[in-house]
Design an enzyme around this catalytic site. Structure first.
Site, PDB file in Angstrom:
ATOM      1  N   ASN A 185       0.866  -1.182   0.000  1.00  0.00           N
ATOM      2  CA  ASN A 185       0.000   0.000   0.000  1.00  0.00           C
ATOM      3  C   ASN A 185       0.909   1.242   0.000  1.00  0.00           C
ATOM      4  OD1 ASN A 185       0.810   0.520   2.647  1.00  0.00           O
ATOM      5  ND2 ASN A 185      -1.075  -0.250   3.577  1.00  0.00           N
ATOM      6  N   THR A 221      -1.289  -0.330  -4.077  1.00  0.00           N
ATOM      7  CA  THR A 221      -2.679   0.017  -3.766  1.00  0.00           C
ATOM      8  C   THR A 221      -2.688   1.440  -3.210  1.00  0.00           C
ATOM      9  OG1 THR A 221      -2.545  -1.035  -1.587  1.00  0.00           O
ATOM     10  CG2 THR A 221      -3.393  -2.371  -3.398  1.00  0.00           C
ATOM     11  N   LEU A 222      -3.645   2.239  -3.702  1.00  0.00           N
ATOM     12  CA  LEU A 222      -3.667   3.677  -3.388  1.00  0.00           C
ATOM     13  C   LEU A 222      -4.954   4.091  -2.698  1.00  0.00           C
ATOM     14  CD1 LEU A 222      -2.213   4.915  -6.825  1.00  0.00           C
ATOM     15  CD2 LEU A 222      -0.941   4.448  -4.708  1.00  0.00           C
ATOM     16  N   GLY A 226      -7.562   3.787  -6.051  1.00  0.00           N
ATOM     17  CA  GLY A 226      -7.454   2.542  -6.799  1.00  0.00           C
ATOM     18  C   GLY A 226      -6.083   1.911  -6.663  1.00  0.00           C
ATOM     19  N   ASP A 249     -15.618  -0.008   7.116  1.00  0.00           N
ATOM     20  CA  ASP A 249     -14.452  -0.520   7.846  1.00  0.00           C
ATOM     21  C   ASP A 249     -13.398  -0.928   6.809  1.00  0.00           C
ATOM     22  OD1 ASP A 249     -12.595  -1.871   9.371  1.00  0.00           O
ATOM     23  OD2 ASP A 249     -13.992  -3.369  10.165  1.00  0.00           O
ATOM     24  N   ASP A 255      -5.843  -7.108   2.276  1.00  0.00           N
ATOM     25  CA  ASP A 255      -5.815  -8.585   2.215  1.00  0.00           C
ATOM     26  C   ASP A 255      -6.849  -9.091   1.212  1.00  0.00           C
ATOM     27  OD1 ASP A 255      -3.931  -8.455   4.231  1.00  0.00           O
ATOM     28  OD2 ASP A 255      -5.428  -8.658   5.813  1.00  0.00           O
ATOM     29  N   SER A 285     -15.233  -5.400   0.407  1.00  0.00           N
ATOM     30  CA  SER A 285     -14.806  -5.658   1.796  1.00  0.00           C
ATOM     31  C   SER A 285     -14.940  -4.423   2.684  1.00  0.00           C
ATOM     32  CB  SER A 285     -13.395  -6.232   1.831  1.00  0.00           C
ATOM     33  OG  SER A 285     -12.453  -5.263   2.149  1.00  0.00           O
ATOM     34  N   GLY A 290     -15.123  -6.024   9.747  1.00  0.00           N
ATOM     35  CA  GLY A 290     -14.214  -7.151   9.972  1.00  0.00           C
ATOM     36  C   GLY A 290     -13.210  -7.311   8.855  1.00  0.00           C
ATOM     37  N   SER A 294     -15.324 -10.059   6.192  1.00  0.00           N
ATOM     38  CA  SER A 294     -15.879  -9.052   5.270  1.00  0.00           C
ATOM     39  C   SER A 294     -15.554  -9.350   3.810  1.00  0.00           C
ATOM     40  CB  SER A 294     -15.341  -7.661   5.628  1.00  0.00           C
ATOM     41  OG  SER A 294     -13.993  -7.527   5.223  1.00  0.00           O
TER      42      SER A 294
END
Ligand code: RIB
Length: 308
Positions: A185, A221-222, A226, A249, A255, A285, A290, A294
């Site tokens: 990330n 990952t941004l 995106g 959340d 993940d 998600s 969670g 999720s």
């Protein structure tokens, strides 16, 4: 069905909803609490199983209640858990998670316990399972020497590899050429590159630096922006986010992304198409509470992408 093998950690997530963290010596009254299955590798394995892969998880659990809960989760999710080591030497780990009730943003302290004590010798014992994979995926909750060994075993067996460098820890240079797909990330990309990753142009520079170190595909990952992919052709591709509704959340979204990306790759998608599939999985998600609980199933992802 393609088989994806994850080398990772299970911990039990203890999530508290609060608009701020306590200061030292202070007690803050939270707004809600949930306990559930977590750990990045375990979450990614659940996400991949739900998204349509045959999944094997390689990890180490304590001989305790949290370890029993993990095994039950894998039975319910149809994950191959035959190779999991149970140990009396360490307890299964846990994570403290703060979720902001308004933004869904999170802060995590993870104590990786038994999974954080996986040894190189134990990874060697999993060599056959790794060699039988269509794709091998790992992350940095596992100790770096064990990660390195897993990647070496996969590479020597001709199995493509994904490294999710979370949480960011110092890596030996030798690790990068063993990684076909690298999914940090923004925070992890900054820590590992030493470069700022505040916007797309900066993300491209960090991705190219990882490529220079030997990574096949750098996929950053941004968050709300995106994901940004730079592959062997050196052409940056921006993959837009896929919204599935209000963000509740964000915990475990990375993940969900990595697990679904692995599924896309294992099914033969090109990296950009697999990343779009992963953006949809992550988009779902974050609309739910969670981490592993999720994650989306295949029908939900396909529907969001207009394929259902
Ligand atoms: O990525 C989210 C996960 O990080 C949580 O499930 C927590 O267990 C930590 O490992």
């Amino acid at each position: 069905m393609a088989r994806v093998v994850f080398l990772g950690v299970y911990v039990t997530d203890l999530a508290f909803w609060s608009d701020r963290l306590p200061r030292i010596g202070e007690t803050v009254v939270g707004q809600d609490f949930r306990m559930g299955p977590g750990g990045k590798g375990s979450n990614q394995a659940v996400a991949a199983a739900r998204a349509g892969a045959a999944v094997t998880l390689l990890t180490k659990l304590g001989t305790d209640t949290f370890g029993d809960v993990a095994t039950h989760v894998y039975q319910m999710e149809g994950i191959d858990h035959r190779h999991i080591i149970r140990t009396d030497d360490e307890t299964t780990g846990a994570a403290f998670i703060m979720v902001h009730p308004d933004t869904g943003e999170n802060a995590i302290i993870v104590s990786t316990g038994s999974g954080g004590a996986i040894t190189v010798a134990e990874v060697d014992g999993w060599a056959e399972a790794i060699a039988q994979a269509d794709l091998f995926v790992t992350n940095l909750e596992v100790p770096v020497p064990a990660v390195l060994r897993g990647l070496e075993l996969a590479r020597s067996a001709g199995v493509p590899t994904v490294l999710n460098p979370a949480p960011a820890v110092a890596l030996p240079e030798a690790i990068y050429p063993l990684v076909d797909h690298f999914t940090p990330n923004e925070t992890e990309a900054e820590a590992l590159s030493g470069l700022p990753v505040g916007h797309e142009v900066e993300a491209v520079a960090a991705a190219r630096l990882f490529r220079d170190r030997g990574i096949g595909h750098a996929l950053l990952t941004l968050g709300e922006a995106g994901a940004l992919l730079v592959g062997p052709d050196d052409e940056p591709v921006l993959i837009p986010p896929v919204s599935a509704g209000k963000v509740i959340d964000t915990t475990g979204a990375g993940d969900a992304f990595t697990g679904a990306y692995a599924v896309g790759l294992s099914e033969g998608l090109a990296a950009a198409a697999a990343a779009r599939f992963a953006c949809a999985a992550a988009g779902i998600s974050v609309t739910r509470v969670g981490t592993a609980p999720s994650t989306a199933n295949r029908a939900e992802i396909d529907r969001l992408l207009g394929r259902g």
